[in-house]
Design a protein around this motif. Structure first.
Motif, PDB file in Angstrom:
ATOM      1  N   GLY A 119       1.741   4.055  -3.065  1.00 35.21           N
ATOM      2  CA  GLY A 119       1.649   5.502  -2.915  1.00 35.21           C
ATOM      3  C   GLY A 119       2.934   6.181  -3.343  1.00 35.21           C
ATOM      4  O   GLY A 119       2.919   7.145  -4.107  1.00 35.21           O
ATOM      5  N   LEU A 174      -7.207   5.153   6.983  1.00 35.90           N
ATOM      6  CA  LEU A 174      -6.307   5.814   6.037  1.00 35.90           C
ATOM      7  C   LEU A 174      -6.837   7.192   5.638  1.00 35.90           C
ATOM      8  O   LEU A 174      -6.071   8.146   5.505  1.00 35.90           O
ATOM      9  CB  LEU A 174      -6.115   4.951   4.794  1.00 35.90           C
ATOM     10  CG  LEU A 174      -5.068   3.860   4.967  1.00 35.90           C
ATOM     11  CD1 LEU A 174      -5.185   2.822   3.886  1.00 35.90           C
ATOM     12  CD2 LEU A 174      -3.676   4.478   4.960  1.00 35.90           C
ATOM     13  N   ILE A 220      -2.241   5.627  -3.144  1.00 35.67           N
ATOM     14  CA  ILE A 220      -2.791   4.919  -1.980  1.00 35.67           C
ATOM     15  C   ILE A 220      -4.219   4.475  -2.281  1.00 35.67           C
ATOM     16  O   ILE A 220      -4.602   3.315  -2.061  1.00 35.67           O
ATOM     17  CB  ILE A 220      -2.795   5.849  -0.728  1.00 35.67           C
ATOM     18  CG1 ILE A 220      -1.368   6.248  -0.359  1.00 35.67           C
ATOM     19  CG2 ILE A 220      -3.557   5.216   0.409  1.00 35.67           C
ATOM     20  CD1 ILE A 220      -0.674   5.348   0.611  1.00 35.67           C
ATOM     21  N   LEU A 280       0.840  -1.210   0.000  1.00 34.44           N
ATOM     22  CA  LEU A 280       0.000   0.000   0.000  1.00 34.44           C
ATOM     23  C   LEU A 280       0.871   1.255   0.000  1.00 34.44           C
ATOM     24  O   LEU A 280       0.702   2.155  -0.828  1.00 34.44           O
ATOM     25  CB  LEU A 280      -0.909  -0.021   1.229  1.00 34.44           C
ATOM     26  CG  LEU A 280      -1.784   1.194   1.480  1.00 34.44           C
ATOM     27  CD1 LEU A 280      -3.053   1.098   0.655  1.00 34.44           C
ATOM     28  CD2 LEU A 280      -2.139   1.326   2.948  1.00 34.44           C
ATOM     29  N   ILE A 281       1.820   1.276   0.922  1.00 37.88           N
ATOM     30  CA  ILE A 281       2.680   2.463   1.033  1.00 37.88           C
ATOM     31  C   ILE A 281       3.586   2.588  -0.192  1.00 37.88           C
ATOM     32  O   ILE A 281       3.747   3.674  -0.745  1.00 37.88           O
ATOM     33  CB  ILE A 281       3.494   2.394   2.338  1.00 37.88           C
ATOM     34  CG1 ILE A 281       2.530   2.555   3.522  1.00 37.88           C
ATOM     35  CG2 ILE A 281       4.550   3.487   2.384  1.00 37.88           C
ATOM     36  CD1 ILE A 281       3.101   2.119   4.834  1.00 37.88           C
TER      37      ILE A 281
END
Lengths: 331, 288
Positions: A90, A165, A219, A86-87
């Motif tokens: 991003g 988030l 993200i 996920l990070i």
């Protein structure tokens, strides 16, 4: 930010947390709720770019695709755990954003709109051809997220990941816009030449704005991929049409406001749902177009602002009474 | 082979030039980039298609009817959507044309459906010139495009309306002071631009097939043509369009036809990076 505003945000978060399990929504509605928050993240990112830095983008659907496919590739092929993927999605999308920001340094207004539109179309085309990465027509199946053995299988459990988030990114955005970065962005939006004259490094902040905005969208893209469970490069969310919808979200909600981005995202996610039962297939598109034109002509600052003005009117109405009382006491 | 590619390149390039001229005409007079131009052209093309298939009109009757429709559409859009916010910031105008793009596309989908239709070419058959096989319709398209551009440039140079357009594009305030009805000029540019787009649409439709989304890539090509040549002169889009048409034809022969929009995007970025004013554009001063 004053205490009153803090309290209203906390109440909002409480409602957002508690309502879904209490209502026990059916799967399809919970899915839509998940989706509206994901789009809200995109809208906040786009608003950072457009509302605060004054740079238009018609290519955010492409950023969403970059984030989604990066995340799918990392988890499926490289077996990276979801939260790290996920990070990374991003960050990688952020880098793509910075790369797009470099040619954009020289552009403004209409030219930037044209260039980002081209970017959006190009990415869709490249992804359609690059089948080893995207799976092409047959698509790929991103996995459901997992944390310490717990599988986020249901839309409701996944909702909380998205909600957390969203909250984190909203707080991040607050911090960005209240510090030097935010003030520099806004100075650049109001007048690039004046900002330059004040010693603001315009090219640095422009690239930064693109990078940040793409980071948010990346993200959201990762979240989108794992919500969907199956995707192809032809997904509507990656198209120019969706990029225009993202623009519509912040125009309708209010350019330059965080709450407006969220409101706009929710409205824009639910319009197609409400109109989908009607016989006219493209009605939601027609309505969206009509609403954004109406908003620009009649409420240039969006719904968030119209709401604030209404509140202001009420408060002034009450204030009048209070003034009378004060005057009496003074007499 | 090269001659063949050159001629078909010029033919498609001419169409991009027509669409780009329409964009530049509006941009130069009123600072609006009309993102809805492609969709408006698509709608007019559908009008031609419907009158031909459902009402049995001949090609040229349908053609003229579609142009009439395009002119009315251009007039309505300017009068009711653009004029109320004439002095709004660039962003607002941009968003309104994007909104129009959504509405026109949506209404077209509603009215004409989402299926793909084949659209007739003006003429069929092929010609052999110096060993190159060239389709007659390509050649005729090229001739008609040159003819239309000839008329347009003649008008811009000598006709009263054309002079008024040029005056307005130089400085609207002074044009107004000189007794030019600037608002009429805006209407005229939108009508002419809409007609140019519709012609481009009807000539492109035989090659791409007619459907609701046919113009989205053409609009990008028109933008590319305008950026290549420069948004600030009337010659620019023609130069840009022809260059793009030829380059694209050669590129699709050697690289991949599927990547034509990516190719256009790369050209936009390179051109804006090297010379933002375009090949024949002039630099315009900026105010704070």
């Amino acid at each position: 930010m004053n205490a009153k505003k803090y309290i209203s945000w906390i109440v909002l978060i409480l409602i957002a947390t508690l309502i879904p399990p209490i209502l026990n929504l059916p799967g399809s509605l919970q899915y839509l709720l998940d989706l509206s928050l994901i789009y809200a993240i995109v809208a906040i990112g786009l608003n950072l770019l457009m509302g605060y830095a004054g740079q238009i983008s018609l290519g955010h659907g492409a950023f969403l695709a970059v984030g989604a496919y990066t995340s799918a590739y990392l988890t499926l092929t490289l077996h990276v755990p979801f939260f790290i993927a996920l990070i990374l999605s991003g960050l990688i999308t952020g880098i793509v954003g910075i790369l797009l920001g470099i040619p954009a340094l020289k552009l403004e207004g209409n030219y930037l709109a044209i260039a980002t539109l081209g970017f959006g179309v190009a990415v869709t085309q490249i992804f359609a051809i690059w089948t080893s990465f995207t799976g092409g027509f047959s698509g790929i199946k991103p996995l459901k997220p997992e944390l310490f053995g717990f599988k986020f299988n249901s839309y409701l459990s996944y909702y909380y990941i998205i909600l957390i988030l969203t909250i984190v990114l909203v707080i991040l955005t607050w911090n960005i816009i209240r510090t030097k970065v935010g003030r520099s962005l806004m100075a650049m939006r109001d007048s690039e030449i004046a900002a330059k004259a004040m010693g603001i490094n315009v090219s640095y902040y422009k690239t930064l704005a693109f990078g940040l905005s793409a980071f948010y969208t990346g993200i959201a893209g990762s979240l989108y991929a794992h919500l969907l469970g199956f995707m192809t490069p032809y997904d509507y969310a990656f198209s120019i049409g969706m990029s225009l919808n993202f623009l519509a979200m912040i125009v309708i909600g209010g350019i330059g406001t965080i709450s407006g981005s969220i409101i706009g995202a929710i409205i824009m996610t639910w319009i197609p749902q409400i109109t989908s039962n009607l016989p006219i297939k493209s009605l939601s598109q027609i309505i969206t177009g009509a609403i954004i034109i109406a908003v620009v002509i009649f409420y240039p600052n969006g719904i968030a602002y119209a709401g604030a003005r209404l509140k202001d009117k009420f408060e002034r109405l009450f204030a009048k009474h209070q003034e009378k009382i004060v005057v009496k006491i003074e007499k | 082979m090269l001659l063949q590619q050159l001629i078909s390149g010029f033919a498609t390039g001419g169409l991009y030039a027509l669409a780009a001229l329409g964009l530049v005409l509006i941009y130069k007079t009123s600072d609006v980039v009309n993102f809805a131009q492609g969709e408006m052209a698509m709608f007019s093309t559908f009008i031609a298609y419907t009158t031909m298939t459902s009402y049995g009109m001949s090609y040229w009757e349908a053609f003229i009817l579609a142009l009439l429709f395009a002119s009315v559409l251009g007039f309505i859009v300017e009068r009711f959507f653009i004029r109320p916010i004439q002095n709004a910031p660039v962003l607002s105008l941009l968003i309104v044309t994007l909104g129009l793009m959504m509405i026109v596309n949506g209404i077209a989908g509603w009215a004409f459906g989402f299926e793909t239709h084949s659209f007739p070419a003006i003429v069929g058959g092929e010609l052999k010139i110096f060993g190159a096989v060239i389709s007659k319709s390509n050649l005729l398209t090229l001739v008609i495009t040159v003819f239309i551009m000839g008329i347009l440039f003649y008008m811009l140079k000598y006709a009263l309306a054309g002079i008024a357009i040029r005056a307005t594009s130089e400085n609207p305030t002074i044009a107004r002071l000189m007794g030019i009805a600037v608002n009429h000029v805006y209407s005229i540019t939108w009508v002419v631009s809409s007609i140019l787009g519709a012609i481009a649409g009807m000539f492109i439709a035989p090659t791409t097939f007619l459907d609701v989304n046919m113009m989205s890539s053409v609009l990008l090509k028109a933008f590319t043509a305008a950026v290549l040549g420069g948004f600030t002169t009337f010659v620019g889009p023609v130069v840009g369009g022809l260059i793009l048409g030829v380059l694209e034809n050669i590129a699709s022969g050697y690289i991949s036809a599927q990547l034509s929009s990516t190719f256009a995007f790369a050209l936009i970025v390179i051109m804006l990076w090297i010379k933002p004013t375009g090949l024949v554009g002039q630099k315009v001063g900026k105010k704070v």
